[in-house]
Design a protein around this motif. Structure first.
Motif, PDB file in Angstrom:
ATOM      1  N   GLY A 248      70.679  23.741   7.112  1.00 38.96           N
ATOM      2  CA  GLY A 248      71.181  22.485   6.581  1.00 38.96           C
ATOM      3  C   GLY A 248      72.679  22.320   6.686  1.00 38.96           C
ATOM      4  N   TRP A 249      73.406  23.402   6.939  1.00 49.59           N
ATOM      5  CA  TRP A 249      74.852  23.344   7.079  1.00 49.59           C
ATOM      6  C   TRP A 249      75.275  23.248   8.544  1.00 49.59           C
TER       7      TRP A 249
ATOM      8  N   GLU B 273      69.254  21.096  13.068  1.00 50.25           N
ATOM      9  CA  GLU B 273      68.410  20.746  11.942  1.00 50.25           C
ATOM     10  C   GLU B 273      67.147  20.021  12.393  1.00 50.25           C
TER      11      GLU B 273
ATOM     12  N   GLN C  78      78.588  22.235  -2.856  1.00 51.27           N
ATOM     13  CA  GLN C  78      78.112  21.483  -1.706  1.00 51.27           C
ATOM     14  C   GLN C  78      79.247  20.593  -1.202  1.00 51.27           C
TER      15      GLN C  78
ATOM     16  N   ASP D 138      73.320  18.434  13.462  1.00 50.27           N
ATOM     17  CA  ASP D 138      72.089  17.664  13.339  1.00 50.27           C
ATOM     18  C   ASP D 138      71.069  18.068  14.397  1.00 50.27           C
TER      19      ASP D 138
END
Length: 801
Positions: free
Chosen positions: A293-294, A300, A130, A297
């Motif tokens: 999630g990658w 997401e 991560q 924003d």
């Protein structure tokens, strides 16, 4: 002791070739990326093969061929089986990228360097990480810590920090400092002020690229608008549009931008269809949806939207073959209209391979069509050749340092591009008959070999069991333990094979079988017996009883319905890749020159920082040493000259290496490891400085007999009790201190000389010590209660050790 840092370039210096470098930290060799384009030839792979077995770890930055194209080859053929690391998103999308490359290569020729199984095995060896997750290397190099940070440019793209004691190496290539539609900007930048994050500042060594050092790009919004206008102009003319893209990286940004724009015009939707043509296109789309999630924003936040899935790309039809594309483009017989035109995002981006090459050859000669290039493509590829012709025609007189002009799609007079076409065609005539005969012979040989090996196993197992029955070792006989094939003498196999081949050829011989399974000829010695070549099947047993083959008793349920398999579990299931329905084929090669009569446009959608941004970021990072890679000789030299300018506050210790050149980039710092005794550690007063605990230690070194590290113990002499002036650690900017004072209700302002005046009575100014090595904060004023209050606030602003 001081750490030794050495840097060696295998590929990707003074050129725009795929990147591959070696960083040596003491005895550890770390491979920074392992890229190669689709040709898989040249001296680069030879150099990689020479060092592959010596590598201790591999760091992969982006999920494209330029950064990991040679990794499956190095893992499966060169013996580079050391641990490898990438972010989780780069791991998933990088596997899809290499699967698409392998399928494209095998569709045109007998590509034998590696296959999809090798790709899967190589990527199973990668440890997914991560962002901001520290990872310690395994084995004897456990003192080295690697951490990945967001790089932008591609989903899962990483900027790496490699730390070992006092040495910190920052490896940052192909990063993007701007937010995009589907990606946030790189972690180098923080906040809205455009400043570099403190955790990535002042590295011992910075390795970065000069790819865009000579380019000054317009804003992202203007480039996106020009890109869509280029597509729309061809759509209005009634032509087809080809957009060459990669298979797993930049294709996501391009597809997302086009998908959002497409439904705004009904006439466009009626006259044209929008396609993504890639051999792994459906996987690319589904995997992208699992990696929300990658992404940015804004994407997401769409998870709470009930109207549809984030990154659904509902207006793009994914097709995985040319036949499927042709079927989708054909008109409905009931409508009695002409075939629909199309806007196709086709892999691969270089047009030297894949479906993009086929569409380029098919559509380039029609003046109504258009080719819109979002990327420059690999060096020496048809895409790069076409880009160079477009650049000379539209940007040839562009002054150095000026922004790239955004121009409408244009005709390139007299432009032709040489294309090497390789394809597999079905065998016919005598070639087909010869192949059928060879295939029949091969299958017979394989069947004979399998039968012989099966008979050998049965014969040897049963003979060993008989021999065990005559043995004095009753315990072993009762257990029924049968030796495996590997435990039997290898010579027995060769002799049995020879006799059985003669038997199958029509020659009859008696087989003389001796104890222990050894087979001899007619000159057999005593205790050999003449036998007909038949062996009774004996049931095999182990300590639990008779051994059963469970597969013989499994029931196969026949059903007409196909069970639903979750997409995540079926992610890597092999898809049909033989476009000739299993028919025998051969590879043919043809070099042609394509007359480009359609309009051509280039709009930079590569997602890299331009030259101005890179220069500004370098000034803020403040590296102690700088290595410039991945750029043409001109761009590398231009960025190096900028950094060497005395007016630019950047290190002057700059390196521009060549291929194979070994650079010693050690800092010369001495770092020592010691153990603190419990008694000494209890005396240390620790202060929190930017998330780390810092303290002053004074002790005496001792050496233990059974320990490699020296021990720092309490010093009982008078020197340990001597007074030392306190050291203040922290940010000495008076502007920050002003904010602290105002938050405590003390008015503060700057005068014309930069002195911070507090309540018109106390002055705070920054001075320099006599040795000139450190800055000092001085608080001046009458010793009143207000003076001591302001001084205490200043002390609290810094950490004291």
């Amino acid at each position: 002791m001081s750490n030794t840092l050495q840097f060696t370039a295998i590929s990707g210096v003074n050129s725009e070739d795929a990147v591959c470098y070696i960083l040596e930290i003491d005895e550890a060799k770390i491979l920074l990326d392992c890229g190669s384009y689709e040709d898989y030839s040249g001296e680069t792979l030879a150099q990689l093969q020479r060092v592959a077995r010596q590598v201790d770890a591999v760091l992969l930055s982006h999920p494209d061929a330029a950064h990991l194209g040679a990794y499956p080859l190095a893992f499966s053929r060169y013996g580079m089986t050391c641990p490898a690391y990438a972010t989780q998103a780069a791991h998933l999308m990088g596997r899809l990228c290499m699967q698409d490359v392998v399928r494209s290569l095998r569709a045109r020729e007998e590509f034998a360097l590696f296959d999809e199984r090798d790709v899967d095995a190589a990527f199973e060896n990668i440890t997914p990480l991560q962002y901001s997750q520290p990872k310690t290397l395994s084995g004897k190099h456990s003192d080295i810590v690697i951490t990945a940070y967001a790089a932008g440019h591609s989903i899962g793209g990483a900027i790496w920090t490699i730390s070992n004691g006092a040495e910190v190496v920052l490896y940052a290539i192909d990063f993007n400092q701007m937010n995009e539609k589907h990606l946030n900007r790189c972690s180098l930048m923080e906040g809205s002020t455009g400043t570099v994050a403190q955790r990535l500042m002042r590295p011992t060594l910075l390795i970065t690229d000069s790819y865009n050092a000579l380019y000054k790009l317009p804003t992202r919004a203007k480039r996106a608008e020009s890109f869509l206008d280029s597509i729309n102009s061809a759509v209005k003319r009634g032509g087809n549009v080809l957009v060459p893209v990669d298979s797993a990286a930049r294709v996501l940004e391009i597809a997302y931008v086009v998908n959002e724009w497409w439904p705004k015009d009904k006439r466009r939707r009626d006259s044209h269809a929008l396609f993504l043509l890639a051999r792994c296109g459906r996987k690319t789309k589904s995997f992208a949806q699992s990696l929300i999630g990658w992404m940015a924003d804004s994407i997401e936040s769409q998870l709470s939207n009930k109207d549809g899935k984030p990154f659904e790309l509902r207006h793009i039809t994914v097709v995985q073959s040319m036949d499927e594309l042709d079927r989708k483009m054909r008109s409905d017989p009931k409508s009695r209209t002409r075939a629909r035109k199309a806007v196709v995002l086709a892999t691969l981006e270089g047009m030297s391979l894949g479906y993009s090459q086929e569409l380029f050859v098919r559509w380039a000669s029609d003046k109504n069509n258009a080719i819109v290039l979002p990327q420059r493509g690999p060096p020496k590829s048809p895409t790069r050749d076409l880009f160079n012709k477009w650049w000379e025609h539209t940007q040839g007189n562009l002054p150095r340092g000026s922004p790239v002009k955004l121009v409408a799609p244009t005709l390139l007079p007299g432009a032709d591009v040489q294309v090497t076409i390789k394809r597999r065609v079905p065998l016919e005539g005598s070639e087909l008959e010869e192949w059928i005969a060879l295939d029949k012979r091969r299958k017979e040989q394989e069947a004979a070999r399998d039968a012989i090996m099966q008979r050998n196993r049965t014969m040897l197992d049963s003979d060993d069991m008989s021999s065990n029955g005559d043995s004095d070792d009753e315990g072993t006989r009762d257990m029924g333990i049968v030796p495996t094939v590997r435990e039997v003498d290898v010579e027995a196999f060769s002799e049995i094979d020879l006799e059985m081949e003669r038997l199958r050829g029509g020659q009859s011989y008696d087989l003389y079988v001796k104890e222990r399974g050894r087979v001899r000829g007619l000159d057999a010695q005593n205790q050999s017996y003449c036998m007909f070549p038949f062996q009774e099947k004996i049931r095999r047993v182990d300590e639990y009883g008779e051994i059963y083959d469970l597969e013989k008793y499994m029931q196969v349920e026949e059903t007409d319905d196909v069970d639903f398999v979750p997409e995540a579990e079926n992610a890597y299931e092999s898809e049909p890749e033989d476009e000739n329905d299993g028919r025998p084929t051969k590879s043919v090669m043809e070099r042609i020159r394509v007359d480009v009569r359609c309009k051509v446009s280039f709009v930079d959608m590569e997602g890299r920082a331009d030259g101005t941004s890179v220069s500004n970021i370098l000034v803020q990072i403040i590296p102690k040493r700088l290595v410039l890679v991945h750029g043409t000789s001109a761009s590398t030299q231009a960025l190096a000259d900028y950094c060497r300018d005395p007016q630019v506050p950047v290190t002057k210790d700059i390196y521009t290496p060549g291929i194979g050149e070994i650079l010693n980039v050690s800092s010369g710092l001495n770092a020592y490891k010691v153990k603190l005794t419990d008694a000494l550690f209890k005396q240390v007063q620790l202060a929190n400085v930017q998330g780390s605990m810092l303290g002053y230690v004074s002790g005496r070194i001792k050496y233990a007999q059974n320990d490699d590290l020296p021990v720092l113990d309490v010093d009982s002499s008078g020197m340990a009790k001597a007074w030392l002036p306190p050291t203040f650690i922290g940010d000495s900017k008076l502007s920050l201190l002003r904010g602290v004072l105002e938050s405590r209700g003390i008015p503060a302002r700057f005068d014309s000389e930069g002195t911070l005046v507090c309540d018109n009575a106390i002055a705070i100014r920054r001075g320099v010590k006599k040795n000139g090595n450190a800055e000092a904060i001085r608080v001046q004023g009458n010793p009143t209660a207000e003076y001591y209050l302001i001084r205490s606030i200043v002390y609290e602003h810094f950490a004291t050790v």
